[in-house]
Design a protein around this motif. Structure first.
Motif, short mmCIF file in Angstrom:
data_model
loop_
_atom_site.label_atom_id
_atom_site.label_comp_id
_atom_site.label_asym_id
_atom_site.label_seq_id
_atom_site.Cartn_x
_atom_site.Cartn_y
_atom_site.Cartn_z
N SER A 26 0.72 -1.16 0.15
CA SER A 26 0.03 0.09 0.05
C SER A 26 0.95 1.34 -0.12
O SER A 26 1.82 1.43 0.75
N VAL A 27 0.66 2.34 -0.85
CA VAL A 27 1.17 3.51 -0.91
C VAL A 27 -0.07 4.64 -0.69
O VAL A 27 -0.94 4.59 -1.47
N VAL A 28 0.36 5.50 0.21
CA VAL A 28 -0.65 6.71 0.26
C VAL A 28 0.04 7.91 0.06
O VAL A 28 1.11 8.60 0.77
N TYR A 29 -0.36 8.68 -0.92
CA TYR A 29 0.11 9.95 -1.30
C TYR A 29 -0.69 11.12 -0.83
O TYR A 29 -1.85 11.05 -0.64
N ARG A 30 0.05 12.15 -0.44
CA ARG A 30 -0.36 13.39 0.06
C ARG A 30 -0.60 14.43 -0.81
O ARG A 30 0.55 14.87 -1.45
N ASP A 31 -1.53 15.16 -1.08
CA ASP A 31 -1.71 16.72 -1.59
C ASP A 31 -1.15 16.34 -2.92
O ASP A 31 -0.16 16.97 -3.43
N VAL A 32 -1.63 15.62 -3.89
CA VAL A 32 -1.22 15.45 -5.17
C VAL A 32 -2.19 16.35 -5.79
O VAL A 32 -3.32 16.79 -5.87
N THR A 33 -1.46 17.37 -6.55
CA THR A 33 -2.08 18.25 -7.52
C THR A 33 -1.32 18.10 -8.86
O THR A 33 -0.01 18.09 -9.22
N ALA A 34 -2.19 18.35 -10.03
CA ALA A 34 -1.95 18.53 -11.28
C ALA A 34 -2.24 19.82 -12.03
O ALA A 34 -3.42 20.14 -11.60
N THR B 183 3.01 16.25 -1.83
CA THR B 183 4.12 16.48 -1.08
C THR B 183 4.68 15.39 -0.31
O THR B 183 5.90 15.54 0.54
N GLY B 184 4.38 14.21 -0.57
CA GLY B 184 5.20 12.74 -0.10
C GLY B 184 4.30 11.79 0.02
O GLY B 184 3.02 11.78 -0.60
N ALA B 185 4.57 10.77 0.61
CA ALA B 185 3.87 9.40 0.53
C ALA B 185 4.46 8.44 1.46
O ALA B 185 5.76 8.67 1.94
N ALA B 186 3.64 7.59 1.93
CA ALA B 186 3.98 6.63 2.80
C ALA B 186 3.69 5.17 2.38
O ALA B 186 2.65 4.97 1.65
N VAL B 187 4.66 4.22 2.31
CA VAL B 187 4.59 2.98 1.80
C VAL B 187 4.64 1.69 2.97
O VAL B 187 5.50 1.85 3.88
N THR B 188 4.00 0.65 2.79
CA THR B 188 3.62 -0.47 3.51
C THR B 188 3.85 -1.78 3.01
O THR B 188 2.94 -1.87 2.04
N VAL B 189 4.35 -2.77 3.46
CA VAL B 189 4.38 -3.99 2.70
C VAL B 189 4.02 -5.11 3.88
O VAL B 189 4.59 -5.31 4.85
N ALA B 190 2.90 -5.93 3.55
CA ALA B 190 2.50 -6.89 4.79
C ALA B 190 2.01 -7.98 4.24
O ALA B 190 1.52 -8.08 3.02
N GLY C 28 2.76 -11.19 3.63
CA GLY C 28 3.61 -12.15 2.70
C GLY C 28 5.00 -12.38 3.62
O GLY C 28 5.25 -12.17 4.82
N SER C 29 6.08 -12.91 2.88
CA SER C 29 7.59 -13.30 3.44
C SER C 29 8.06 -12.07 3.96
O SER C 29 9.01 -12.08 4.68
N GLU C 30 7.74 -10.81 3.29
CA GLU C 30 8.56 -9.70 3.70
C GLU C 30 7.40 -8.55 4.00
O GLU C 30 6.40 -8.57 3.57
N THR C 31 7.79 -8.08 5.02
CA THR C 31 7.11 -6.79 5.67
C THR C 31 7.89 -5.66 5.87
O THR C 31 8.96 -5.74 6.10
N GLY C 32 7.59 -4.59 5.72
CA GLY C 32 8.35 -3.35 5.85
C GLY C 32 7.44 -1.92 5.65
O GLY C 32 6.37 -2.14 5.44
N SER C 33 8.06 -0.94 5.72
CA SER C 33 7.30 0.40 5.79
C SER C 33 8.52 1.38 5.26
O SER C 33 9.57 1.24 5.61
N GLY C 34 7.93 2.32 4.61
CA GLY C 34 8.68 3.58 4.27
C GLY C 34 8.16 4.73 3.87
O GLY C 34 6.85 4.96 4.12
N THR C 35 8.82 5.76 3.72
CA THR C 35 8.25 7.13 3.20
C THR C 35 9.10 7.75 1.85
O THR C 35 9.98 7.47 1.91
N TYR C 36 8.15 8.60 1.30
CA TYR C 36 8.67 9.28 0.11
C TYR C 36 8.54 10.78 0.39
O TYR C 36 7.42 11.11 1.19
N GLY C 37 9.64 11.62 0.20
CA GLY C 37 9.41 13.05 0.16
C GLY C 37 8.55 13.72 -0.77
O GLY C 37 7.97 12.86 -1.60
N PRO C 38 8.96 14.83 -0.97
CA PRO C 38 8.19 15.66 -2.29
C PRO C 38 8.49 14.97 -3.56
O PRO C 38 9.43 14.40 -4.00
N ILE C 39 7.35 14.82 -4.48
CA ILE C 39 7.34 14.36 -5.72
C ILE C 39 6.98 15.39 -6.61
O ILE C 39 6.07 15.97 -6.46
N ALA C 40 7.66 15.33 -7.78
CA ALA C 40 7.32 16.40 -8.88
C ALA C 40 7.69 15.78 -10.24
O ALA C 40 8.54 15.09 -10.46
#
Length: 671
Positions: free
Chosen positions: A121-129, A143-150, A152-164
């Motif tokens: 799962s990836v959740v993006y914040r404040d997406v504007t075109a 403005t950024g995003a949060a990613v989670t993987v759960a 299965g055999s791999e679990t983890g989480s992370g974040t993205y900063g600004p995307i353009a």
């Protein structure tokens, strides 16, 4: 180390998320219209809000609770018609009607199912075109995003900063993903530029990947059979080792299609790091900058460079100033993938290809078994081009006591009893070792070993059956302690000659001429600072294509037909010979001039006798005598009198060295 499959899954999740964001941000959303939505026409600029939108994207579903379309002349009905999931009109045509000053999505969620129970799962914040005209967005930001993987055999989480991103062509993106093509059409540019900052991802095993910033330009591709979406789905949940022939055919064909389809004008990443904190020996890999360029796209020649690379694990430390790869091409890889796909497809149809692919190349082990052979897998080797490295250093920890004891036992009983050696058993000024009741002497802690290389370059010519037909390896400024080569023949005595550290240059340059069936040793040389240079060149004949066969029996038999046509040996002295004479004279209790004269006599009189006392033998002996008397440069050239060269039989059946020399034209000189 991070398992390759786990890293690949995270990479696929990140790729799908970025693609999903691109589709969504330009109103590439599939709306699920509710009964309460009003139908209203608009002839003037207005703002329209759509709610509870969803886009199925293969195994990925994109969701947005709300999207606001501002500054548009499109009505809500118009927008819903563009976004209908069951519309018969192609996405590219519908998206081309999209016009708005901006589209705003406060929260955009990407949910990907698989493989197996895994959920990403990836959740993006404040997406504007902004400035969306005819399905093309001038600018896209988040403005950024949060990613989670759960799950299965791999679990983890992370974040993205600004995307353009800039100049995002949604219609082109829709065509690439959904509209089949033949893979030969023009490249369709999707992004002019794209950037993501501050990427961090940590899995459940303590592996963390960080990326300060990644930027790309001129990203796009070609339409392929089944579309990109179909090609990506071909890899989903398939284990290549246990796949059926039909599945392997689909995978290899899709891989070839994607490699040729993707076009990357340029890609640059900064501040990349990978760390493993829970491993027995923590690992840290850092790359200051990475750049990739593939202007022609697909399998055409590409360039890659990495700068400021650092590696640390346990007591091992390594740094590389720069690595560059130019002239790299995946063309042979793609061609082999297509041959494998064709062969797998035949096998899936129940038609044995009898161990051959569609073009006669061997790709299978035996009739009815469609698994690729080692020969076929070797043909996947791409054109490497030129690999260059600069400012390399490697620091190794000193050997532990257990290793020292093991080496000492091999050296003898005395050394095994005391692995630190005689010097450690004596005190200052050679005092005897302490008694059993006295204090034990302390040995100095061994220092770490440091190896460095100023420059290295490896160039490979086009491969034949996965083996390069030409290669050149050049190492400049290879520095290392003389003690590290103590067991290497020819180099083990260098420390005894007064060399503390070695500074070496190495060159190996070869090329195969298929038409002449010759292998040219253009240069094979080793030179050392304050030592000298040993250079070898020559030509081998009878080198047939079978020499490159992966079957050792076939290549070994082909080697028997090889012949030596010419050999040139050159020795240049810049200090090693004088040190050799000085060291040997001490061992033999002779004056250096006396020992030198003995070597002169042995060269002038002894060498000709050993070699059969022919004119060629006497010429070699005389040249060696002159070199020993005044060591400068010694060169010996030999050419076979028979144009075919000297074969294995000529050498093995020769009664003496003189019999071999009789078949050669020899020129020996000393300067």
């Amino acid at each position: 180390m991070t398992h390759p499959k786990r890293r690949a899954r995270f990479a696929r999740a990140a790729l799908a998320s970025v693609c999903a964001l691109a589709l969504l941000s330009g109103a590439g959303l599939v709306a699920s219209p509710r009964a309460g939505l009003a139908q209203e026409a608009a002839s003037a600029v207005q703002d329209v809000t759509l709610q509870d939108l969803a886009l199925p994207f293969g195994a990925t579903v994109l969701r947005a609770p709300r999207i606001t379309v501002s500054g548009t002349r499109l009505s809500k009905d118009d927008l819903l018609a563009i976004l209908r999931p069951d519309s018969a009109e192609p996405w590219a045509q519908r998206l081309a009607r999209l016009d708005a000053a901006s589209l705003t999505i406060p929260e955009l969620r990407s949910e990907h199912a698989g493989p197996g129970p895994s959920r990403q799962s990836v959740v993006y914040r404040d997406v504007t075109a902004r400035d969306v005209r005819a399905g093309r967005a001038a600018e896209l930001t988040a403005t950024g995003a949060a990613v989670t993987v759960a799950g299965g055999s791999e679990t983890g989480s992370g974040t993205y900063g600004p995307i353009a991103a800039t100049d995002l062509d949604l219609a082109a993106l829709a065509r690439l993903y959904a509209v089949p093509g033949d893979g030969k059409g023009p490249v369709q540019k999707v992004y002019a530029t794209v950037s993501i900052a501050d990427v961090v991802y940590t899995d459940d095993r303590g592996t963390t990947v960080k990326l300060a910033r990644i930027e790309g330009r001129d990203l796009g591709g070609r339409q392929i059979p089944g579309g990109w979406n179909g090609a990506l789905e071909a890899f989903s949940g398939v284990d290549p080792d246990g796949a059926s022939p039909a599945e392997r055919a689909r995978i290899t064909g899709a891989a070839a299609d994607l490699v040729e389809a993707v076009s990357v004008g340029g890609l640059e990443a900064r501040g990349l790091s990978l760390s493993e904190t829970r491993a027995k020996e923590p690992l840290l890999i850092e790359v200051g900058r990475m750049a990739f360029a593939n202007p022609a796209g697909g399998a055409a020649e590409a360039g890659l460079s990495l700068e400021d690379i650092a590696f640390a694990q346990g007591g091992v430390r390594s740094r590389v100033g720069r690595v560059s790869l130019t002239g790299f091409s995946l063309a042979p890889t793609v061609a082999t993938l297509r041959r494998l796909s064709a062969a797998e497809g035949k096998s899936a149809d129940g038609k044995s290809v009898e161990g051959k692919s569609v073009d006669g190349k061997s790709v299978e082990g035996k009739p009815g078994d469609s698994r690729p052979t080692d020969d076929a897998l070797r043909r996947l080797t791409p054109v490497i081009g030129t690999l260059a490295l600069q400012d390399i250093s490697l620091e190794l920890p000193p050997a532990d006591i257990a290793a020292a004891k093991g080496a000492a036992k091999e050296a003898g009983p005395d050394s095994a009893a005391d692995p630190l050696g005689p010097s450690a058993r004596r005190g200052a000024a050679g005092a005897p070792k302490a008694g059993p009741n006295g204090p034990k002497p302390m040995a100095a802690a061994p220092a770490s070993v440091r190896v460095a290389l100023r420059n290295a370059a490896v160039t490979f010519g086009p491969p034949r059956d996965g083996v390069p037909t030409a290669s050149r390896i050049s190492l400049t400024g290879l520095t290392l302690p003389a003690s590290t080569v103590a067991g290497v023949p020819g180099l083990g005595s260098l420390a005894a000659y007064g060399y503390q550290d070695l500074d070496l240059n190495v060159v190996a340059d070869t090329a195969w001429d298929e038409a002449k069936r010759e292998l040219a040793l253009k240069e094979v040389s080793v030179s050392g600072k304050d030592m000298g240079t040993l250079r070898l060149a020559g030509t081998l004949g009878g080198i047939s294509p079978e020499m490159f066969d992966p079957d050792a029996a076939v290549s070994g038999l082909a080697m028997l037909s090889a012949t030596a046509k010419a050999v040139d040996l050159t020795i240049e002295n810049t200090g090693l010979f004088e040190r050799f004479i000085a060291a040997q004279s001490k061992v033999l209790s002779l004056k250096p001039d006396e020992l030198r004269q003995e070597y002169v006599t042995a060269s002038v009189l002894g060498v000709p006798v050993i070699l059969g006392n022919s004119p060629a033998a006497r010429a070699i002996g005389a040249a060696m005598g002159q070199f020993v008397a005044k060591p400068g440069r010694l060169s010996v050239s030999a050419r076979a009198k028979d144009a075919a060269g000297l074969g294995v039989a000529d050498l093995s059946t020769a009664a003496s060295p003189g019999a071999v020399l009789d078949k050669l034209e020899v020129d020996a000189r000393a300067n």
